[in-house]
Design a protein around this motif. Structure first.
Motif, PDB file in Angstrom:
ATOM      1  N   LYS A 189       5.392   3.911  -4.912  1.00 18.67           N
ATOM      2  CA  LYS A 189       4.412   4.293  -3.888  1.00 18.67           C
ATOM      3  C   LYS A 189       3.005   3.854  -4.275  1.00 18.67           C
ATOM      4  O   LYS A 189       2.196   3.499  -3.415  1.00 18.67           O
ATOM      5  CB  LYS A 189       4.460   5.794  -3.650  1.00 18.67           C
ATOM      6  N   ALA A 190       2.729   3.892  -5.582  1.00 18.90           N
ATOM      7  CA  ALA A 190       1.422   3.432  -6.047  1.00 18.90           C
ATOM      8  C   ALA A 190       1.270   1.948  -5.747  1.00 18.90           C
ATOM      9  O   ALA A 190       0.213   1.481  -5.328  1.00 18.90           O
ATOM     10  CB  ALA A 190       1.259   3.688  -7.533  1.00 18.90           C
ATOM     11  N   LYS A 191       2.367   1.221  -5.944  1.00 19.83           N
ATOM     12  CA  LYS A 191       2.350  -0.225  -5.687  1.00 19.83           C
ATOM     13  C   LYS A 191       2.045  -0.470  -4.209  1.00 19.83           C
ATOM     14  O   LYS A 191       1.224  -1.324  -3.876  1.00 19.83           O
ATOM     15  CB  LYS A 191       3.715  -0.808  -6.073  1.00 19.83           C
ATOM     16  N   THR A 192       2.739   0.263  -3.364  1.00 18.90           N
ATOM     17  CA  THR A 192       2.504   0.106  -1.927  1.00 18.90           C
ATOM     18  C   THR A 192       1.051   0.431  -1.590  1.00 18.90           C
ATOM     19  O   THR A 192       0.381  -0.319  -0.871  1.00 18.90           O
ATOM     20  CB  THR A 192       3.421   1.059  -1.135  1.00 18.90           C
ATOM     21  N   ALA A 193       0.589   1.558  -2.125  1.00 20.87           N
ATOM     22  CA  ALA A 193      -0.792   1.963  -1.863  1.00 20.87           C
ATOM     23  C   ALA A 193      -1.759   0.906  -2.361  1.00 20.87           C
ATOM     24  O   ALA A 193      -2.779   0.608  -1.716  1.00 20.87           O
ATOM     25  CB  ALA A 193      -1.081   3.296  -2.543  1.00 20.87           C
ATOM     26  N   PHE A 194      -1.414   0.318  -3.508  1.00 18.96           N
ATOM     27  CA  PHE A 194      -2.266  -0.719  -4.083  1.00 18.96           C
ATOM     28  C   PHE A 194      -2.327  -1.942  -3.164  1.00 18.96           C
ATOM     29  O   PHE A 194      -3.399  -2.465  -2.876  1.00 18.96           O
ATOM     30  CB  PHE A 194      -1.733  -1.112  -5.466  1.00 18.96           C
ATOM     31  N   GLU A 195      -1.158  -2.369  -2.697  1.00 12.60           N
ATOM     32  CA  GLU A 195      -1.125  -3.552  -1.838  1.00 12.60           C
ATOM     33  C   GLU A 195      -1.927  -3.303  -0.562  1.00 12.60           C
ATOM     34  O   GLU A 195      -2.701  -4.156  -0.121  1.00 12.60           O
ATOM     35  CB  GLU A 195       0.323  -3.938  -1.489  1.00 12.60           C
ATOM     36  N   GLU A 196      -1.729  -2.133   0.005  1.00  6.80           N
ATOM     37  CA  GLU A 196      -2.469  -1.798   1.229  1.00  6.80           C
ATOM     38  C   GLU A 196      -3.969  -1.804   0.975  1.00  6.80           C
ATOM     39  O   GLU A 196      -4.746  -2.401   1.723  1.00  6.80           O
ATOM     40  CB  GLU A 196      -2.061  -0.404   1.727  1.00  6.80           C
ATOM     41  N   SER A 197      -4.357  -1.111  -0.107  1.00  2.00           N
ATOM     42  CA  SER A 197      -5.775  -1.001  -0.409  1.00  2.00           C
ATOM     43  C   SER A 197      -6.373  -2.370  -0.695  1.00  2.00           C
ATOM     44  O   SER A 197      -7.469  -2.689  -0.250  1.00  2.00           O
ATOM     45  CB  SER A 197      -5.987  -0.090  -1.621  1.00  2.00           C
ATOM     46  N   LYS A 198      -5.595  -3.158  -1.408  1.00  2.00           N
ATOM     47  CA  LYS A 198      -6.109  -4.476  -1.781  1.00  2.00           C
ATOM     48  C   LYS A 198      -6.343  -5.313  -0.530  1.00  2.00           C
ATOM     49  O   LYS A 198      -7.370  -5.964  -0.387  1.00  2.00           O
ATOM     50  CB  LYS A 198      -5.121  -5.182  -2.722  1.00  2.00           C
ATOM     51  N   GLU A 199      -5.381  -5.245   0.349  1.00  2.19           N
ATOM     52  CA  GLU A 199      -5.503  -6.012   1.591  1.00  2.19           C
ATOM     53  C   GLU A 199      -6.765  -5.593   2.361  1.00  2.19           C
ATOM     54  O   GLU A 199      -7.533  -6.429   2.824  1.00  2.19           O
ATOM     55  CB  GLU A 199      -4.253  -5.781   2.441  1.00  2.19           C
ATOM     56  N   ALA A 200      -6.922  -4.279   2.444  1.00  2.92           N
ATOM     57  CA  ALA A 200      -8.087  -3.776   3.175  1.00  2.92           C
ATOM     58  C   ALA A 200      -9.382  -4.199   2.490  1.00  2.92           C
ATOM     59  O   ALA A 200     -10.366  -4.548   3.154  1.00  2.92           O
ATOM     60  CB  ALA A 200      -8.012  -2.259   3.260  1.00  2.92           C
ATOM     61  N   LEU A 201      -9.375  -4.189   1.167  1.00  7.86           N
ATOM     62  CA  LEU A 201     -10.576  -4.551   0.429  1.00  7.86           C
ATOM     63  C   LEU A 201     -10.859  -6.041   0.540  1.00  7.86           C
ATOM     64  O   LEU A 201     -12.010  -6.463   0.635  1.00  7.86           O
ATOM     65  CB  LEU A 201     -10.433  -4.148  -1.051  1.00  7.86           C
ATOM     66  N   ILE A 202      -9.780  -6.836   0.546  1.00  5.49           N
ATOM     67  CA  ILE A 202      -9.973  -8.276   0.692  1.00  5.49           C
ATOM     68  C   ILE A 202     -10.592  -8.573   2.051  1.00  5.49           C
ATOM     69  O   ILE A 202     -11.473  -9.420   2.188  1.00  5.49           O
ATOM     70  CB  ILE A 202      -8.625  -9.019   0.520  1.00  5.49           C
ATOM     71  N   GLU A 203     -10.142  -7.839   3.032  1.00  4.76           N
ATOM     72  CA  GLU A 203     -10.713  -8.037   4.359  1.00  4.76           C
ATOM     73  C   GLU A 203     -12.210  -7.725   4.353  1.00  4.76           C
ATOM     74  O   GLU A 203     -12.980  -8.310   5.096  1.00  4.76           O
ATOM     75  CB  GLU A 203      -9.991  -7.132   5.350  1.00  4.76           C
TER      76      GLU A 203
END
Lengths: 153, 498
Positions: free
Chosen positions: A127-141
């Protein structure tokens, strides 16, 4: 940053907005400061995740807990709440505390000893991985691509 | 007893359960119904009148008149007294004095099952006793073992403490030697005496980095250069003549002795020390004054992902000097940034052991201490720092909110607790609380008092030769340099300080 981008990130619920805006405000006297922080975190997450994987193999619960604690600190400092939450679960499970009374889908139960706790940690890791991917995507945006991403992908 | 079968007992062929057969036989006797009989279901029997039973029936069937021994016999065959729960006793049809016994295979209508009733192996009961005894002695042994381990742990802890103290003392001792060597070497080189390559690992590198072998013979006897070599880890190719020599040797000189000036002093006071002697003196030009770091805010490092064990961020006019003890890069970057904004000069170390060393050498206005760290945790480090420094405020940074732990931290010499994650305001509130009182005093004192410490930095990696102007600032502070101020001529001092 356009207001729209800001709003989008804010609405995602992935970051704690007061913390995040405070970080961004520090860019005023050092351009790219906040992005640098997140870049550091992205790298740190990847490295720590590797270590987590290794210690799942070794079933080293103490180490898993301390890695969870470590990552939680960074994530929380950056307001990455969804990641921090999962890291806290790892920290607790590693100490054999089922902090959220989580029940696994598998047949394992507390009587299975370490294997049970390791699976709980694995659940939090996923779940941390998923949260990380989501957060990263949002931050990259928001920030644009991170360096490491550009070189890796 | 209507349902009692009247058929005679089968001939007693086996004899191994005579008792059971006698019992069964006895229960067939209708004249005993008032004294002993099957219960209606035929799955248990009940002794209604123990007196009559003992006096009249036992002698006939079992050749004794001892009820207790009858019960014992039953137990040996694994019969059990049927326990009547207290709440049912009132309604129990046979009355208070009745004894009801049952055995799964002792049934009125199942004669064959009697064969299954066996005397329990006599050893079994003894076994239970044995097992109990064994367990007891095992428990005793374990208790004893626990006590032994506890005392062993205590003595190990004691010796750990003692050892730890000694190690720290040794380090200090070692560092002094190292400094003295540095001073001696400097004197020698200044006197024009050639010094062969020396292998002098910095004591600070122990356990932190690979010692760098010092293998730099002096290029020549020119005084300027002879000072430059031991001093500058990164002798710059400032002018063409000595630069080759320098580039060959200079890069390896990190570990050369450093002067007993706290690193922070060198860093804070305008870099004349870190850049010092070597460059300015060797070139005797103003190469350094132009691109030199001077008094500006020093960006700590180009590389955000990696920190040396210790790094100091300088401010031109720092109001306070803060030691940040933290092992997490993200937190380091963030916290340091906030501290700088507040006007603090920040020294970062990444574990408790380094914190002790650093705090020993430099007087800080405040120590911000993470708890969970490699090598030595923050609470122990604070505890240790308190042995030589009772006053510097130490603030624990922790995400652990358990009251017991917080108390423990305060008990270990922490003055306060800053809960993680913290905001700018949280941090600044803490800073005001612990720094502002000291501000007045601070202004009257030098930024960092000179102590008998030595430099703690020194990057282990030989630095590539670069034009002076492009050498990252934090590398400049690395090389252990003698601090020859006292031995130097006044005009040189001036040069360096200009």
């Amino acid at each position: 940053m356009s207001d729209e981008q800001m709003k989008k990130l804010q609405d995602s619920g992935l970051v704690d907005w007061p913390v995040f805006s405070e970080l961004v405000a520090m860019d005023e006297d050092e351009e790219g400061f906040s992005k640098g922080l997140f870049q550091t975190f992205v790298d740190q997450f990847k490295d720590t995740y590797k270590e987590l994987d290794e210690n799942v193999e070794l079933k080293d619960l103490d180490k898993l807990s301390s890695l969870g604690h470590y990552l939680k600190g960074s994530a929380a400092a950056l307001g990455l709440v969804t990641i921090a939450e999962q890291c806290e679960r790892m920290q607790n499970y590693g100490h054999k505390i089922n902090c959220d009374d989580y029940s696994l889908d598998s047949d394992l139960s507390e009587s299975d000893g370490d294997a049970y706790w390791v699976s709980l940690v694995e659940d939090a890791m996923a779940k941390a991985k998923t949260a990380f991917e989501e957060s990263k995507e949002a931050l990259i945006e928001y920030f644009g691509d991170f360096d490491a991403e550009a070189s890796e992908d | 007893m209507a349902g009692v079968k009247e058929e005679p007992m089968p001939p007693n062929s086996t004899g191994h359960n005579d008792f059971v057969r006698k019992l069964y036989q006895m229960l067939l006797e209708e004249k005993y119904l008032d004294i002993v009989r099957w219960t209606p279901a035929g799955l248990s029997f009940v002794v209604l009148n123990t007196n009559e039973f003992t006096k009249n029936i036992l002698p006939i069937h079992f050749k004794h008149s001892n009820f207790a021994s009858f019960v014992r016999q039953l137990n040996k065959y694994d019969f059990h007294k049927v326990k009547i729960p207290t709440e049912e006793k009132q309604t129990y049809q046979y009355g208070d004095d009745a004894w009801e016994f049952q055995h799964p295979d002792f049934k009125r209508d199942d004669l064959d099952a009697l064969e299954n009733i066996r005397r329990k192996p006599p050893s079994k009961k003894e076994n239970t006793a044995d097992v109990k005894g064994q367990l007891n002695s095992q428990i005793q042994a374990l208790l004893f073992e626990v006590a032994r381990l506890q005392s062993e742990l205590k003595s190990t802890n004691d010796s750990y403490r003692a050892l730890f103290d000694n190690v720290v003392a040794c380090r200090t001792y070692n560092e002094r030697h190292y400094q003295t060597m540095g001073v001696l070497m400097n004197c020698l080189t200044q006197a024009g005496i050639k010094i062969p390559p020396l292998d002098l690992p910095s004591p600070n590198m122990i356990g932190m980095m690979t010692p760098v072998v010092v293998a730099a013979p002096l290029p020549n006897n020119s005084r300027a250069q002879s000072i430059a070599i031991p001093g500058g880890a990164v002798p710059p190719p400032v002018d063409s003549r000595p630069s080759e020599q320098h580039s060959n040797n200079g890069a390896n000189i990190h570990a050369l002795p450093s002067h007993p000036v706290a690193q922070q002093k060198r860093l804070s006071t305008s870099h004349q020390h870190s850049v010092d002697g070597s460059r300015r003196i060797s070139s005797e030009t103003h190469q350094m004054s132009g691109p030199g770091p001077g008094l500006d805010l020093m960006p700590p490092m180009g590389n955000t992902g990696m920190y040396d064990s210790i790094s100091t961020t300088n401010l031109a006019d720092p109001k306070f000097h803060v030691l940040l003890v933290e092992d997490d890069n993200v937190c380091i970057q963030l916290c340091r940034k906030l501290l700088i904004k507040y006007g603090c000069q920040v020294t970062v170390v990444t574990d408790g052991l380094l914190a002790i060393d650093t705090a020993k050498q430099t007087k800080y206005d405040l120590v911000l201490m993470d708890i969970v760290m490699p090598n030595l945790d923050g609470a122990s480090a604070a505890n240790f720092i308190r042995k030589f420094d009772e006053n510097t405020p130490i603030v624990a940074m922790t995400s652990n909110y358990e009251e017991k732990d917080l108390e423990n931290y305060l008990h270990h010499g922490m003055n306060d607790i800053l809960a993680k994650p913290f905001t700018k305001d949280d941090l600044y509130l803490m800073l005001s609380k612990h720094l502002l009182g000291a501000k007045q005093m601070f202004q009257e004192l030098p930024t960092v008092p000179e102590l008998q410490g030595i430099l703690m930095e020194s990057p282990a990696v030989p630095l590539p030769m670069q034009p002076v102007s492009s050498i990252p600032t934090n590398q400049m502070m690395a090389p252990g340099l003698l601090e020859p101020l006292d031995g130097m001529e006044p005009q040189l001092k001036k040069t360096r300080l200009s």
